[in-house]
Scaffold this motif. Structure first.
Motif, PDB file in Angstrom:
ATOM      1  N   PHE A 235       0.615  -1.167  -0.177  1.00 15.45           N
ATOM      2  CA  PHE A 235       0.007  -0.104  -0.063  1.00 15.45           C
ATOM      3  C   PHE A 235       1.067   1.254   0.131  1.00 15.45           C
ATOM      4  O   PHE A 235       0.508   2.105  -0.669  1.00 15.45           O
ATOM      5  N   PHE A 236       1.917   1.335   0.809  1.00 15.59           N
ATOM      6  CA  PHE A 236       2.647   2.600   1.084  1.00 15.59           C
ATOM      7  C   PHE A 236       3.602   2.676  -0.141  1.00 15.59           C
ATOM      8  O   PHE A 236       4.141   3.558  -0.360  1.00 15.59           O
ATOM      9  N   SER A 237       3.762   1.737  -1.060  1.00 14.21           N
ATOM     10  CA  SER A 237       4.313   2.163  -2.474  1.00 14.21           C
ATOM     11  C   SER A 237       3.575   2.438  -3.408  1.00 14.21           C
ATOM     12  O   SER A 237       3.974   2.738  -4.764  1.00 14.21           O
ATOM     13  N   THR A 238       2.282   2.646  -3.192  1.00 13.69           N
ATOM     14  CA  THR A 238       1.238   2.795  -4.249  1.00 13.69           C
ATOM     15  C   THR A 238       0.736   4.225  -4.260  1.00 13.69           C
ATOM     16  O   THR A 238       0.440   4.557  -2.991  1.00 13.69           O
ATOM     17  N   PRO A 239       0.602   4.948  -4.944  1.00 16.43           N
ATOM     18  CA  PRO A 239       0.141   6.333  -5.219  1.00 16.43           C
ATOM     19  C   PRO A 239      -1.081   6.651  -4.512  1.00 16.43           C
ATOM     20  O   PRO A 239      -1.856   5.787  -4.736  1.00 16.43           O
ATOM     21  N   GLU A 240      -1.154   7.549  -3.643  1.00 14.93           N
ATOM     22  CA  GLU A 240      -2.485   7.451  -3.001  1.00 14.93           C
ATOM     23  C   GLU A 240      -3.423   7.653  -3.698  1.00 14.93           C
ATOM     24  O   GLU A 240      -4.714   7.326  -3.391  1.00 14.93           O
ATOM     25  N   ASP A 241      -3.551   8.572  -4.800  1.00 17.13           N
ATOM     26  CA  ASP A 241      -4.524   8.752  -5.609  1.00 17.13           C
ATOM     27  C   ASP A 241      -5.054   7.506  -6.135  1.00 17.13           C
ATOM     28  O   ASP A 241      -6.277   7.387  -6.431  1.00 17.13           O
ATOM     29  N   ILE A 242      -4.173   6.767  -6.746  1.00 15.15           N
ATOM     30  CA  ILE A 242      -4.531   5.063  -7.496  1.00 15.15           C
ATOM     31  C   ILE A 242      -5.170   4.446  -6.406  1.00 15.15           C
ATOM     32  O   ILE A 242      -6.250   3.963  -6.590  1.00 15.15           O
ATOM     33  N   ALA A 243      -4.779   4.304  -5.091  1.00 10.94           N
ATOM     34  CA  ALA A 243      -5.303   3.480  -3.922  1.00 10.94           C
ATOM     35  C   ALA A 243      -6.588   4.138  -3.697  1.00 10.94           C
ATOM     36  O   ALA A 243      -7.720   3.358  -3.555  1.00 10.94           O
ATOM     37  N   SER A 244      -7.003   5.365  -3.602  1.00 12.83           N
ATOM     38  CA  SER A 244      -8.290   5.965  -3.317  1.00 12.83           C
ATOM     39  C   SER A 244      -9.287   5.617  -4.368  1.00 12.83           C
ATOM     40  O   SER A 244     -10.359   5.379  -4.042  1.00 12.83           O
ATOM     41  N   ARG A 245      -8.863   5.588  -5.915  1.00 10.69           N
ATOM     42  CA  ARG A 245      -9.824   5.492  -6.904  1.00 10.69           C
ATOM     43  C   ARG A 245     -10.086   3.933  -6.926  1.00 10.69           C
ATOM     44  O   ARG A 245     -11.206   3.513  -7.110  1.00 10.69           O
ATOM     45  N   SER A 246      -9.136   3.142  -6.372  1.00 11.89           N
ATOM     46  CA  SER A 246      -9.351   1.772  -6.558  1.00 11.89           C
ATOM     47  C   SER A 246     -10.277   1.395  -5.411  1.00 11.89           C
ATOM     48  O   SER A 246     -11.251   0.431  -5.475  1.00 11.89           O
ATOM     49  N   LEU A 247     -10.062   1.588  -4.020  1.00 13.24           N
ATOM     50  CA  LEU A 247     -10.715   1.206  -3.156  1.00 13.24           C
ATOM     51  C   LEU A 247     -12.117   2.041  -2.747  1.00 13.24           C
ATOM     52  O   LEU A 247     -13.035   1.441  -2.083  1.00 13.24           O
ATOM     53  N   LYS A 248     -12.219   3.318  -3.201  1.00 15.44           N
ATOM     54  CA  LYS A 248     -13.286   4.071  -3.106  1.00 15.44           C
ATOM     55  C   LYS A 248     -13.777   4.120  -1.777  1.00 15.44           C
ATOM     56  O   LYS A 248     -14.918   3.986  -1.336  1.00 15.44           O
ATOM     57  N   PRO A 249     -12.834   4.663  -0.827  1.00 19.19           N
ATOM     58  CA  PRO A 249     -13.572   4.593   0.462  1.00 19.19           C
ATOM     59  C   PRO A 249     -14.252   5.791   1.009  1.00 19.19           C
ATOM     60  O   PRO A 249     -13.933   6.829   0.138  1.00 19.19           O
ATOM     61  N   GLU A 250     -14.926   5.899   1.974  1.00 17.44           N
ATOM     62  CA  GLU A 250     -15.584   7.054   2.237  1.00 17.44           C
ATOM     63  C   GLU A 250     -14.411   7.996   2.877  1.00 17.44           C
ATOM     64  O   GLU A 250     -13.575   7.785   3.523  1.00 17.44           O
ATOM     65  N   GLY A 251     -14.593   9.247   2.365  1.00 15.03           N
ATOM     66  CA  GLY A 251     -13.476  10.313   2.676  1.00 15.03           C
ATOM     67  C   GLY A 251     -12.431  10.254   1.538  1.00 15.03           C
ATOM     68  O   GLY A 251     -11.472  11.227   1.899  1.00 15.03           O
ATOM     69  N   GLY A 252     -12.444   9.434   0.677  1.00 14.09           N
ATOM     70  CA  GLY A 252     -11.689   9.559  -0.457  1.00 14.09           C
ATOM     71  C   GLY A 252      -9.867   9.397  -0.102  1.00 14.09           C
ATOM     72  O   GLY A 252      -9.618   8.692   0.700  1.00 14.09           O
ATOM     73  N   ILE A 253      -9.442  10.298  -0.727  1.00 10.25           N
ATOM     74  CA  ILE A 253      -7.767  10.291  -0.729  1.00 10.25           C
ATOM     75  C   ILE A 253      -7.311  10.948   0.844  1.00 10.25           C
ATOM     76  O   ILE A 253      -6.288  10.358   1.276  1.00 10.25           O
TER      77      ILE A 253
END
Length: 397
Positions: A235-253
């Motif tokens: 996770f910590f080597s993945t860009p935060e914007d990509i992780a946010s778009r993939s997981l779509k959590p409440e609160g986003g990035i």
């Protein structure tokens, strides 16, 4: 007038004739004696040769058989290395899963009935025998139990070398799945008696949204050591914007940025602040057309009764005319993947019998949820909480 000459000639002829007959008889007699003698000699020679060949044959048989007889006369010995106890053969097919090593994480615990590359990772010789059997017979099977505490979370992760089929024995869970392209996140609710499915290399997570523990039986389509990568490992080597778009959590990035890296690498890792962050999260159930690719209502499916009990099946059906529209979505989706498993529940009534049978195209693995039974490899035990494997579809018992 007497003719003396005639009389003499006649007399001589008679004598000559008598002498000729006598000579012929003598020759015939001698010939007959020689023939009998020849036959006797030939028979004698044949008997001698037969006796000699028989004696030689018996000698050879005795010489060759003697070591074999001597070996059978002495009792066989099984060499067991000093300090190592003999393993009951039944443990090739039986695993006392509750006695296996517990891998704890902040949200719960996992136990395994599986093959391990490093034999030192086995907790007992019996556990090693079971894992080795799964692998050597190329069973395409691995079994695990997953317990998630109330409000706990099995962190996002994926498996590189296996599909995953799960059966929820107890509790209520919220499941999330990200498709292969990382574009669509599917979320849905699961209750006891229902099945979940995650294709190989598909990111997924499970959250307990009830007040009691969730207890899952998880079946994986591999007989090799299961390869799993938790989100925290990458996770910590993945860009935060990509992780946010993939997981779509409440609160986003902003939600993603609140994750804190663990200082200790655990088998199943849960960031310390994640449970707190998701406690009040609200989810939207995805459309049925997507949910039913990863979900099957096994407890609500058709029952197949036999004299001793009932079976229900979550599997691929070539003839799907008896399936409802949602079940057909699941049926078609799992058929798109290789090495899928057939998951089923088997309920046997008290003193009932699942009659002798075998499967032509699959091995079988089962987990006994409750009750006692006697298995085909002839042992009688209290089987609740144990894993069974036979060289015979992946079956939940």
């Amino acid at each position: 007038m007497d003719n003396l000459a005639f009389e003499m000639q006649e007399d001589g002829t008679q004598k000559a004739s008598s002498m000729g007959k006598s000579s012929i008889s003598s020759k015939v007699e001698k010939k007959r004696q020689w023939s009998l003698l020849s036959i006797f000699l030939l028979c004698l020679l044949a008997c001698f040769i037969t006796t000699a060949v028989g004696a030689l044959t018996l000698s050879l048989v005795y010489i060759n058989a003697k070591p074999h007889f001597e070996q059978e006369a002495s009792p066989p010995h099984t060499m067991v290395p000093q300090g190592q106890k003999a393993i009951d053969p039944k443990f090739q097919f039986l695993n006392h899963l509750p006695k296996s090593q517990v891998f704890e994480f902040p949200g719960g615990a996992i136990q395994w009935a599986r093959y391990r590359n490093n034999i030192n990772d086995y907790l007992s010789d019996e556990e090693e025998a079971f894992g080795t059997s799964l692998n050597s017979l190329r069973s395409q099977m691995t079994l695990g139990t997953l317990r998630i505490k109330s409000k706990g979370l099995r962190a996002p992760h994926w498996h590189f070398n296996a599909n995953e089929h799960g059966y929820l024995v107890q509790g209520t869970a919220w499941v999330g799945v990200v498709d292969d392209d990382g574009e669509v996140a599917t979320t849905y609710n699961v209750t006891a008696g229902q099945v979940i499915f995650f294709p190989q290399n598909t990111l997924h997570w499970i959250k307990n949204v009830g007040h009691e523990d969730c207890f899952f039986l998880l079946f994986f389509s591999t007989h090799d050591e299961l390869q799993t990568l938790d989100l925290d490992d990458a996770f910590f080597s993945t860009p935060e914007d990509i992780a946010s778009r993939s997981l779509k959590p409440e609160g986003g990035i902003n939600f993603i940025r609140k994750f804190q890296k663990q200082t200790e690498d655990q088998g199943v890792n849960l960031p310390p602040n994640l449970a707190e962050l998701v406690t009040n999260a609200t989810y939207v159930q995805s459309p049925d057309s997507i949910v039913w690719r990863y979900f099957f209502d096994l407890k609500g499916s058709k029952e197949y009764k036999f004299p001793g009990g009932v079976i229900q099946l979550a599997q691929y059906w070539k003839d799907a005319h008896e399936l409802n529209s949602n079940e057909k979505i699941f049926n078609e989706f799992i058929h798109q993947h290789q090495n899928i498993l057939a998951l089923s529940t088997l309920r046997i009534y008290n003193n009932g019998l699942r009659q002798p049978h075998f499967h032509f195209n699959a091995n079988e693995m089962g987990y006994v949820v409750s009750g006692c039974g006697k298995r085909v490899f002839d042992f009688d035990d209290h089987l609740c909480g144990q894993a069974l494997y036979t060289k015979l579809c992946s079956m939940l018992l």
